[in-house]
Design a protein around this motif. Structure first.
Motif, PDB file in Angstrom:
ATOM      1  N   ASN A  43       0.822  -1.204   0.000  1.00 34.01           N
ATOM      2  CA  ASN A  43       0.000   0.000   0.000  1.00 34.01           C
ATOM      3  C   ASN A  43       0.864   1.265   0.000  1.00 34.01           C
ATOM      4  O   ASN A  43       2.059   1.216   0.293  1.00 34.01           O
ATOM      5  N   PHE A  44       0.225   2.376  -0.324  1.00 35.59           N
ATOM      6  CA  PHE A  44       0.966   3.622  -0.501  1.00 35.59           C
ATOM      7  C   PHE A  44       1.016   4.459   0.769  1.00 35.59           C
ATOM      8  O   PHE A  44       0.006   4.635   1.451  1.00 35.59           O
ATOM      9  N   ILE A  45       2.181   5.016   1.042  1.00 34.57           N
ATOM     10  CA  ILE A  45       2.320   6.005   2.111  1.00 34.57           C
ATOM     11  C   ILE A  45       2.486   7.389   1.501  1.00 34.57           C
ATOM     12  O   ILE A  45       1.919   8.358   1.978  1.00 34.57           O
ATOM     13  N   GLU A  46       3.276   7.477   0.441  1.00 29.15           N
ATOM     14  CA  GLU A  46       3.444   8.742  -0.273  1.00 29.15           C
ATOM     15  C   GLU A  46       3.580   8.460  -1.759  1.00 29.15           C
ATOM     16  O   GLU A  46       4.259   7.509  -2.163  1.00 29.15           O
ATOM     17  N   VAL A  47       2.965   9.324  -2.548  1.00 27.99           N
ATOM     18  CA  VAL A  47       3.173   9.324  -3.997  1.00 27.99           C
ATOM     19  C   VAL A  47       3.377  10.771  -4.395  1.00 27.99           C
ATOM     20  O   VAL A  47       2.507  11.603  -4.139  1.00 27.99           O
TER      21      VAL A  47
END
Lengths: 239, 239, 239, 239, 239, 239
Positions: free
Chosen positions: D196-200
């Protein structure tokens, strides 16, 4: 339910007021609901030292908040003696976004300086700033065109920006302050009128977000940005 | 002849807009012709360290100009990392003036923080700021009164401010920018509704001025200040 | 009764010592009673960037206090990393006053830089500084004249400065520290030898002052300034 | 073809060296090819003032580059007197990312302070910093666990970061400096071991990027981050 | 031959004037020939935060030069916004030297703050400062003794300082500015009345110096310091 | 007994690693036991403004410590906004020492910029920095020689530096942190390979030191510096 009672894909009222102040080449009051930002565009007939003699222009931006634009009073940055990291991050974002739609050779050796000053804050000040700064820059460049200082229009695209996020487990469009301060994920998106991305900045505040959530948020952003671009086009008389 | 065509004793149009922004306890847009300043008053329930425990309050002020409030863009003070001497001089003047009509014991251990931010400048920004800050402070203190936080009204007087000067050899009232930048003498006056002086700051820019010239200017200032005080009283509902 | 036992219209002892230090083009120790300030005038053969090529000169000033010139030690501004608002206000006042008696074209493209450093403070440091700086500037310009660098004397007037105020309900001349810190009104006046005004800065500390009080104070100021100008003329050998 | 000859989905060699210096609670040298960063984690038994008394901890980060970590020498920020906007942006990103995998209540009222100092730079310093900082923080928290200062492990997830971009029209993984300085789009991604994403943070440098390009880049990022996480797990002895 | 015509082992005239200004607990004008420094000692009844509650005192020092103490005008540090490295080096040296003769427990939880302000510079400002600061500190501590605030005298030694160097190939004592700016080696020495060293700071400006040269210089320093100590003892009434 | 068990005249292990990083013209990791410093030398083809047009070069230095090079974390100077007095003192010392062995005319109008960054601190960081900086500068100048940019070698001597002190009443060589923080006297010495002095900086921390003690310390310093110079010569291939 959103605190404001809006639907998840519903923007706040967006409004642009041109010629809000009289000295700048472009001056726009942008409102996203209760968020109000004065955006001015200044043309200066010079470029920073490191760019001189290359026949190219530059776009730069500064951002500030009046101390009492917020619920409790913020320290005045000029009195504190420096700009916060947040301020610098935002003004870098504004300038970078606008540069993506400007042909620097067509602009010639001159600068567009954007100033975004928040007079009332209710979430989304950076996305309102970008959306309003585009209008101010457009007006300032038009004045250069009318004075026949430019051979062709250096602005080769239109852009706007909106925030999206996950609030109470749902993807929502255009977060206001009560949502923003409790969102699990917050994403700022800058897109062109053609539907492509200039900036995507997503941050998990609470838990990491999934690819599906990201896709949902990008859909909302695209919808919101289209609506803002229609408002910009209306006020600028673009079809 | 004045550049604006006004008579020598004629003020520009003065206008106060209350509740201009929604977060501050007092928020006023003041206009002296094309000069426009947002004045907010914030109540903070504390005082600076050196005043604690004395049961008295304090009034302080900060002043700023949006970079493009002026004809050519000024450097943003927050970016430059310090406030200029002129800024500090003005904010000290604003605070000192307001303190002259506030009873600090009646205010109790709390601060009134005034922020004056010029969004459009055409001369007289400091006198407009003082005149508008009075209204903002009045509103903020009224809110304290309504919340029954004060035993008696700490504001024991009303004040306003105007500039006068000698332009083309004649004493004139309320200088705008074209006059201000060419005046031989420039004087800022702060007076109470009772006709007494709180501040008199006169500066010979070109040649020294005589006692007679000074008296002429003070007459004009008194006339102008009376007119501003009427406008303040109207909007505040004071008889 | 004044704390010092002086009459209301009585100056402290005023004394100028020329050539107090040996490096500056003009160097004067000025004493107003226990207030002692070293005033130097430096000639630099250049002007600030924005003035270059116009054939005109400039006069600028800086002011400082030794940390222990005062009763309790003040923070050293160089250690604190910035000059206070008060310091900037004073140095702007000194420079503005002196510029009023200098013909910038006659001075040519060079600067007079005044430094006023208070070594002992007992009230009236800014008025002593202005009065002493005039003597230092006079000496520095005389050296330029002797070197035949100037076609004519750029100093076209003589000036001095004194403070007046209302203390215990009476108008008094040349306030010392015990008076200054308790005065109801404080006014600094800069006048020419011809009796005209260069600066008038009056501030109500306690209650607003009336037109009559103002007139009384201006009478006292005129008397005091005449006495200082006699002392300046004596030491400079002017008749 | 990439300047380094790598395939479009090929990482540079990634290496972690634990206990690189001896004083910090966690100290890691992280290498992404020629990019080398010293990451240390410090435990301090206090929290910033605004957090005191809430029983929660905090994670903060600072970032710097040695002046000659780069091809031509950069100004030392300590000598210049401030951190650039880029530095502040990066250190905010590092801290925000790490906070996403830390349970602040489990950490208790103490801080983890991350320092990332680049000793050699060849692109991707912020993604290497985040990936290395995780290892340093892990080691520092393990020491707290061994001292029995924590009831449960406050680190509830694993993360790493990599850059992706569009170079010469193709999506590529883990840009080095020659690619980074010519990329059309540049995106930094922080993901958990769960995908999963924390920062993009994606930025169009040249032309706006499409949804398809974005999807391609995210695929590459996911592949790269999985590889880095395997390296982290190896060195930390996690299965 | 020395520019001043002095013998190689000859000091300039050394003079101490006590009570030079009236506010400080100790105030001394020290002169080494044309070098003139105002040294004040302030007693403050508190210590820096990191020392509180330990029952010990502290001695600290600040140093400055009036802008026109030198041949050409130096920038005012307060205006520049920071103290130079040279200034910091000197004030650290002054404080460290004085601390070597003070018993911090006997002083109790209070500070001696030394201010050395150069009003005229002709070489040797730091050694004159140290020598004068000793006298100012002595006077300030005596006042504490007279007020019976101290059980015993915290000053357990006497010290002075002088510069020596190699000029035109010869060792010389007490360099003035023309020598200092051309010396091949420059050494500042701080010694006690007992003939021991507190500080030795020797620097080769031109070529490296030999052990023999060093010994010669130390002999000269010892001779000069003895002479200064006699002057100090005379003025302080020490036998 | 020394805490490390070393004999009083015994150095810690000294080690130089060349080409430690790949971008600088000279890059050396120097180790004095657990003290580790990265020293780089940069060649810039320009000189500071005040030196231009004189055909001479310059050597300058900057020094820093990583925040966690020390036992407890130090504040990052870039975040604090200024370099401490200690930092400035050390970087002035490093530059002055190296300049003593460089012929500025042979160097031509270019600068050698030394950066010393401490990654692990255990006492003696300034002496290790000087000793390592010499090697980095040597390498950088050799590159200029190979490119035939210099007519002759501007480095006309070799130097190294070590600390000595009095610890527990005995003179000791090369103090580590436990000794340094408890030493009665601390002296840093810079010497040439020919046995002459470039810098001697001795400070009494506890009691004043005698001439005999000074001589003992200088003997130890000479011994230590000879050993360091052998290590430098070995790695540089000098006989």
């Amino acid at each position: 339910m959103r605190p404001s009672g809006r639907a998840t894909d519903e923007m706040r009222q967006v409004k642009f007021t041109r010629d809000f102040t009289c000295n700048a080449e472009g001056s726009v009051l942008v409102e996203f609901g209760n968020t109000k930002v004065i955006c001015t565009a200044t043309i200066e007939e010079n470029v920073p030292g490191w760019m001189r003699g290359k026949g190219k222009g530059w776009v730069t931006a500064e951002y500030g908040m009046l101390p009492r634009s917020t619920h409790s009073r913020m320290r005045r940055e000029a009195a504190g003696g420096k700009q916060t990291g947040r301020t610098q991050e935002i003004q870098r974002l504004i300038a970078r976004s606008l540069r993506a739609v400007v042909d620097m050779e067509a602009l010639g050796e001159r600068q567009v300086i954007i100033d975004c000053d928040v007079i009332q804050a209710d979430g989304g000040t950076r996305t309102a700033s970008i959306s309003g700064a585009y209008v101010a820059m457009y007006d300032a460049v038009q004045k250069l065109m009318k004075k026949r200082k430019l051979k062709r229009n250096p602005i080769h695209g239109q852009l706007a920006s909106v925030s999206v996020g996950i609030y109470n487990g749902k993807s929502v469009l255009d977060l206001d302050y009560p949502e923003d301060s409790n969102a699990e994920t917050d994403m700022n998106v800058v897109m062109t009128s053609g539907g492509n991305f200039i900036e995507v900045q997503g941050t998990a505040e609470g838990h990491a977000f999934t690819r599906t959530e990201m896709n949902d948020m990008l859909e909302l952003a695209e919808k919101g940005i289209k609506e803002i671009i229609v408002k910009q086009s209306d006020i600028l008389g673009l079809e």
